[in-house]
Motif scaffolding. Structure first.
Motif, PDB file in Angstrom:
ATOM      1  N   ASP A   1      -2.650 -20.537  13.216  1.00 56.16           N
ATOM      2  CA  ASP A   1      -3.409 -21.197  12.162  1.00 56.16           C
ATOM      3  C   ASP A   1      -4.909 -20.974  12.302  1.00 56.16           C
ATOM      4  O   ASP A   1      -5.644 -21.056  11.334  1.00 56.16           O
ATOM      5  CB  ASP A   1      -3.131 -22.710  12.177  1.00 56.16           C
ATOM      6  N   ASP A   2      -5.350 -20.742  13.515  1.00 57.48           N
ATOM      7  CA  ASP A   2      -6.774 -20.598  13.791  1.00 57.48           C
ATOM      8  C   ASP A   2      -7.275 -19.242  13.298  1.00 57.48           C
ATOM      9  O   ASP A   2      -6.722 -18.205  13.623  1.00 57.48           O
ATOM     10  CB  ASP A   2      -7.009 -20.728  15.296  1.00 57.48           C
ATOM     11  N   ALA A   3      -8.341 -19.259  12.520  1.00 48.84           N
ATOM     12  CA  ALA A   3      -8.899 -18.018  11.977  1.00 48.84           C
ATOM     13  C   ALA A   3      -9.387 -17.081  13.078  1.00 48.84           C
ATOM     14  O   ALA A   3      -9.491 -15.879  12.866  1.00 48.84           O
ATOM     15  CB  ALA A   3     -10.042 -18.338  11.013  1.00 48.84           C
ATOM     16  N   GLU A   4      -9.676 -17.625  14.243  1.00 48.62           N
ATOM     17  CA  GLU A   4     -10.131 -16.789  15.352  1.00 48.62           C
ATOM     18  C   GLU A   4      -8.988 -15.949  15.925  1.00 48.62           C
ATOM     19  O   GLU A   4      -9.212 -14.945  16.583  1.00 48.62           O
ATOM     20  CB  GLU A   4     -10.739 -17.660  16.461  1.00 48.62           C
ATOM     21  N   ASP A   5      -7.754 -16.409  15.716  1.00 48.55           N
ATOM     22  CA  ASP A   5      -6.598 -15.699  16.250  1.00 48.55           C
ATOM     23  C   ASP A   5      -6.173 -14.602  15.282  1.00 48.55           C
ATOM     24  O   ASP A   5      -5.195 -14.723  14.560  1.00 48.55           O
ATOM     25  CB  ASP A   5      -5.436 -16.665  16.486  1.00 48.55           C
ATOM     26  N   ALA A   6      -6.944 -13.553  15.278  1.00 50.96           N
ATOM     27  CA  ALA A   6      -6.641 -12.439  14.387  1.00 50.96           C
ATOM     28  C   ALA A   6      -6.997 -11.143  15.080  1.00 50.96           C
ATOM     29  O   ALA A   6      -7.885 -11.105  15.929  1.00 50.96           O
ATOM     30  CB  ALA A   6      -7.428 -12.566  13.082  1.00 50.96           C
ATOM     31  N   GLN A   7      -6.285 -10.121  14.715  1.00 49.48           N
ATOM     32  CA  GLN A   7      -6.645  -8.787  15.158  1.00 49.48           C
ATOM     33  C   GLN A   7      -7.330  -8.120  13.973  1.00 49.48           C
ATOM     34  O   GLN A   7      -7.131  -8.502  12.823  1.00 49.48           O
ATOM     35  CB  GLN A   7      -5.402  -7.992  15.541  1.00 49.48           C
ATOM     36  N   TRP A   8      -8.098  -7.111  14.256  1.00 51.41           N
ATOM     37  CA  TRP A   8      -8.762  -6.352  13.206  1.00 51.41           C
ATOM     38  C   TRP A   8      -8.271  -4.922  13.276  1.00 51.41           C
ATOM     39  O   TRP A   8      -8.141  -4.344  14.355  1.00 51.41           O
ATOM     40  CB  TRP A   8     -10.279  -6.440  13.382  1.00 51.41           C
ATOM     41  N   LEU A   9      -7.958  -4.394  12.125  1.00 49.53           N
ATOM     42  CA  LEU A   9      -7.429  -3.042  12.038  1.00 49.53           C
ATOM     43  C   LEU A   9      -8.444  -2.116  11.398  1.00 49.53           C
ATOM     44  O   LEU A   9      -9.123  -2.496  10.438  1.00 49.53           O
ATOM     45  CB  LEU A   9      -6.153  -3.020  11.190  1.00 49.53           C
ATOM     46  N   LEU A  10      -8.524  -0.914  11.931  1.00 48.63           N
ATOM     47  CA  LEU A  10      -9.272   0.154  11.281  1.00 48.63           C
ATOM     48  C   LEU A  10      -8.237   1.171  10.826  1.00 48.63           C
ATOM     49  O   LEU A  10      -7.466   1.687  11.637  1.00 48.63           O
ATOM     50  CB  LEU A  10     -10.256   0.814  12.245  1.00 48.63           C
ATOM     51  N   VAL A  11      -8.200   1.407   9.536  1.00 53.77           N
ATOM     52  CA  VAL A  11      -7.242   2.351   8.970  1.00 53.77           C
ATOM     53  C   VAL A  11      -8.007   3.603   8.571  1.00 53.77           C
ATOM     54  O   VAL A  11      -8.956   3.542   7.794  1.00 53.77           O
ATOM     55  CB  VAL A  11      -6.511   1.741   7.754  1.00 53.77           C
ATOM     56  N   LEU A  12      -7.572   4.739   9.131  1.00 47.81           N
ATOM     57  CA  LEU A  12      -8.239   6.015   8.880  1.00 47.81           C
ATOM     58  C   LEU A  12      -7.298   6.949   8.151  1.00 47.81           C
ATOM     59  O   LEU A  12      -6.159   7.134   8.563  1.00 47.81           O
ATOM     60  CB  LEU A  12      -8.613   6.699  10.203  1.00 47.81           C
ATOM     61  N   ARG A  13      -7.777   7.536   7.088  1.00 46.85           N
ATOM     62  CA  ARG A  13      -7.005   8.587   6.415  1.00 46.85           C
ATOM     63  C   ARG A  13      -7.348   9.914   7.072  1.00 46.85           C
ATOM     64  O   ARG A  13      -8.503  10.198   7.349  1.00 46.85           O
ATOM     65  CB  ARG A  13      -7.337   8.617   4.930  1.00 46.85           C
ATOM     66  N   ASP A  14      -6.319  10.712   7.294  1.00 47.66           N
ATOM     67  CA  ASP A  14      -6.494  12.001   7.961  1.00 47.66           C
ATOM     68  C   ASP A  14      -5.557  13.023   7.316  1.00 47.66           C
ATOM     69  O   ASP A  14      -4.673  13.575   7.950  1.00 47.66           O
ATOM     70  CB  ASP A  14      -6.202  11.848   9.463  1.00 47.66           C
ATOM     71  N   GLU A  15      -5.762  13.258   6.047  1.00 47.25           N
ATOM     72  CA  GLU A  15      -4.877  14.137   5.291  1.00 47.25           C
ATOM     73  C   GLU A  15      -4.886  15.570   5.822  1.00 47.25           C
ATOM     74  O   GLU A  15      -3.909  16.287   5.694  1.00 47.25           O
ATOM     75  CB  GLU A  15      -5.245  14.102   3.807  1.00 47.25           C
ATOM     76  N   GLU A  16      -5.987  15.971   6.419  1.00 47.03           N
ATOM     77  CA  GLU A  16      -6.087  17.334   6.950  1.00 47.03           C
ATOM     78  C   GLU A  16      -5.566  17.428   8.382  1.00 47.03           C
ATOM     79  O   GLU A  16      -5.586  18.490   8.982  1.00 47.03           O
ATOM     80  CB  GLU A  16      -7.537  17.815   6.868  1.00 47.03           C
TER      81      GLU A  16
END
Length: 81
Positions: free
Chosen positions: A44-59
């Protein structure tokens, strides 16, 4: 061209923002990585989150091992999308 993505998981927003900036410099990305907040199931705590970086790499020019080493510098890891 296939839609290839890499997902980097980081422990907090500060680490994710720093890593996003460094990613562009180190890997010369053609577009900014997408920053996504991923709340942990059952938390429930907003601090308990992970952060994702999503990268496109079509090449398919980004090396998986290099990405894993890079994200490890911020105590993160790479996941299969």
């Amino acid at each position: 061209m296939s839609d290839v993505r890499h997902v980097l998981v980081l422990p907090d927003r500060d680490a994710a923002e720093e890593a996003a900036e460094a990613l562009g410099e180190r890997f010369r990305l053609s577009e900014e990585p997408q920053l996504v907040r991923d709340a942990l199931a059952g938390e429930d705590d907003a601090e308990d989150a992970q952060w994702l970086l999503v990268l496109r790499d079509e090449e398919k020019r980004l090396d998986v091992r290099e990405l894993e080493e890079f994200v490890g510098e911020w105590d993160g890891w790479r996941e299969e999308p």
